[in-house]
Structure formats: structure tokens, C-alpha cells
Design a protein around this motif. Sequence first.
Motif, PDB file in Angstrom:
ATOM      1  N   SER A  64       0.846  -1.187   0.000  1.00 21.41           N
ATOM      2  CA  SER A  64       0.000   0.000   0.000  1.00 21.41           C
ATOM      3  C   SER A  64       0.884   1.241   0.000  1.00 21.41           C
ATOM      4  O   SER A  64       1.907   1.267   0.698  1.00 21.41           O
ATOM      5  N   VAL A  66       0.297   3.920   1.456  1.00 25.79           N
ATOM      6  CA  VAL A  66       0.177   4.688   2.708  1.00 25.79           C
ATOM      7  C   VAL A  66       1.088   4.157   3.808  1.00 25.79           C
ATOM      8  O   VAL A  66       1.183   4.761   4.873  1.00 25.79           O
ATOM      9  N   ALA A  67       1.750   3.026   3.562  1.00 24.77           N
ATOM     10  CA  ALA A  67       2.579   2.426   4.605  1.00 24.77           C
ATOM     11  C   ALA A  67       3.922   1.990   4.043  1.00 24.77           C
ATOM     12  O   ALA A  67       3.996   1.474   2.929  1.00 24.77           O
ATOM     13  N   LEU A 109      -0.639  -2.398   8.408  1.00 20.03           N
ATOM     14  CA  LEU A 109      -0.005  -1.291   7.684  1.00 20.03           C
ATOM     15  C   LEU A 109       0.911  -0.583   8.667  1.00 20.03           C
ATOM     16  O   LEU A 109       0.440   0.051   9.620  1.00 20.03           O
ATOM     17  N   LEU A 112       3.132   4.217   8.769  1.00 21.31           N
ATOM     18  CA  LEU A 112       2.175   5.019   7.994  1.00 21.31           C
ATOM     19  C   LEU A 112       2.803   6.347   7.568  1.00 21.31           C
ATOM     20  O   LEU A 112       3.490   7.000   8.350  1.00 21.31           O
ATOM     21  N   THR A 113       2.504   6.746   6.341  1.00 19.58           N
ATOM     22  CA  THR A 113       3.057   8.001   5.835  1.00 19.58           C
ATOM     23  C   THR A 113       2.233   9.206   6.282  1.00 19.58           C
ATOM     24  O   THR A 113       2.650  10.345   6.123  1.00 19.58           O
ATOM     25  N   GLY A 114       1.060   8.951   6.859  1.00 24.49           N
ATOM     26  CA  GLY A 114       0.229  10.045   7.348  1.00 24.49           C
ATOM     27  C   GLY A 114      -0.975   9.472   8.082  1.00 24.49           C
ATOM     28  O   GLY A 114      -1.145   8.256   8.157  1.00 24.49           O
ATOM     29  N   GLN A 115      -1.795  10.369   8.619  1.00 23.91           N
ATOM     30  CA  GLN A 115      -2.989   9.913   9.326  1.00 23.91           C
ATOM     31  C   GLN A 115      -3.976   9.299   8.333  1.00 23.91           C
ATOM     32  O   GLN A 115      -4.150   9.806   7.221  1.00 23.91           O
ATOM     33  N   VAL A 116      -4.594   8.208   8.722  1.00 19.26           N
ATOM     34  CA  VAL A 116      -5.608   7.562   7.901  1.00 19.26           C
ATOM     35  C   VAL A 116      -6.958   7.976   8.469  1.00 19.26           C
ATOM     36  O   VAL A 116      -7.309   7.619   9.593  1.00 19.26           O
ATOM     37  N   ASP A 120     -11.671   8.400   3.975  1.00 19.72           N
ATOM     38  CA  ASP A 120     -10.647   8.208   2.947  1.00 19.72           C
ATOM     39  C   ASP A 120     -10.772   6.795   2.379  1.00 19.72           C
ATOM     40  O   ASP A 120     -11.465   5.944   2.941  1.00 19.72           O
ATOM     41  N   VAL A 122      -8.091   3.680   1.010  1.00 15.87           N
ATOM     42  CA  VAL A 122      -6.691   3.283   0.995  1.00 15.87           C
ATOM     43  C   VAL A 122      -6.484   2.234  -0.094  1.00 15.87           C
ATOM     44  O   VAL A 122      -7.134   1.186  -0.077  1.00 15.87           O
ATOM     45  N   LYS A 141      -9.591  -0.957  -3.216  1.00 12.70           N
ATOM     46  CA  LYS A 141      -9.704   0.320  -2.508  1.00 12.70           C
ATOM     47  C   LYS A 141     -10.438   0.031  -1.198  1.00 12.70           C
ATOM     48  O   LYS A 141     -11.603  -0.328  -1.189  1.00 12.70           O
TER      49      LYS A 141
END
Length: 159
Positions: A64, A66-67, A109, A112-116, A120, A122, A141
Motif C-alpha cells: 500500500s 500509505v505504509a 499497515l 504510515l506516511t500520514g494519518q488515515v 478516505d 486506501v 480500494k
Amino acid sequence: MHPVLNTLKRAACALSLLGLAFQASAQTKVDDAWVRATVASQPATGAFMTVTADSDSKLVKVASPVAKDVQIHEMSMKDDVMKMGPVASVDLPAGKAVTFDPSGYHVMLMGLTGQVKEGDSVPLTLTVENAKGEQETVEVKAAVRSLTHMEGHDHSKMH
Ligand SMILES: [Cu+2]
């Protein structure tokens, strides 16, 4: 209608049906994918889903954007203590819906590159390997659900 135009329309229709058939032939189906929302600076969260393969296969990898690190985890009881840890793969027997939920297998995950945030979605890329060693990737998704969502208990289908 003009006969030639009619033929063209039929051809276009046949092509679009063919396109649908291609999509439907994907070997692995993923349903109800969701990710648990995080609070700011939380380093990791879980992704959950139901995976059904049409031939004996195994889930070997999840990725992913995001991670930084995505692991497949298994929850287990050891000496009355719930533990979780990474597994190399999860078997997906032909036609059997395998559930990834907070109490069993789940996708972790990490980094994490940011808050989920709730609302949203993913992107997840699942790599599934069949018995012949052929790999396919499935793009999913996953919807982000809030922290307060009841664990392992989904009322949404009851109403
Ligand atoms: Cu875990």
C-alpha cells in the motif's frame, strides 16, 4: 435502422461484453475491504477484508502506498495471551471465503506516511499465488472506518 450501423452497434456491444467477461475472470475476489482510522502520529493500523480465490491459492504479499511496511499478521492465543505476528502467506482454498478481521488474520499497515482518516480510501495491492506458482495482483480500494467501529461485529448487513 441502417443495417450497417446496426451491425456496428452489435459489434460494439459484443466487445463490451467481452470486456466484462475479462474482468469477471479475475481469479481472486476481495469483498468488504476496510482500514481502521488512526489518530495523528499513530504509526500503524490494520486492514481487513474477505478474500475468495477460485482455485487453491495463497496470499503472499500486500502493498500500500500509505505504509512503508505491510505485513500479513495472524492473531493467536498463546498461554492465554493474545499474540500477533507476521506470517509468510495465508492459504486461500478454492471457493472458500477467507476472512481477515481483527481477531484472526489481518493486514498490518506499518510506518504510515500520514494519518488515515475516516472517509478516505486506501489502495491495497494483493499478490496471490496459485498452485502452479503463477502470481496475480488484485487492486483494492479499502474504505477507512472510524476507531469506534465495533470490533469484528458488523451491523451494516442487518438493516
Ligand atoms: Cu497485526
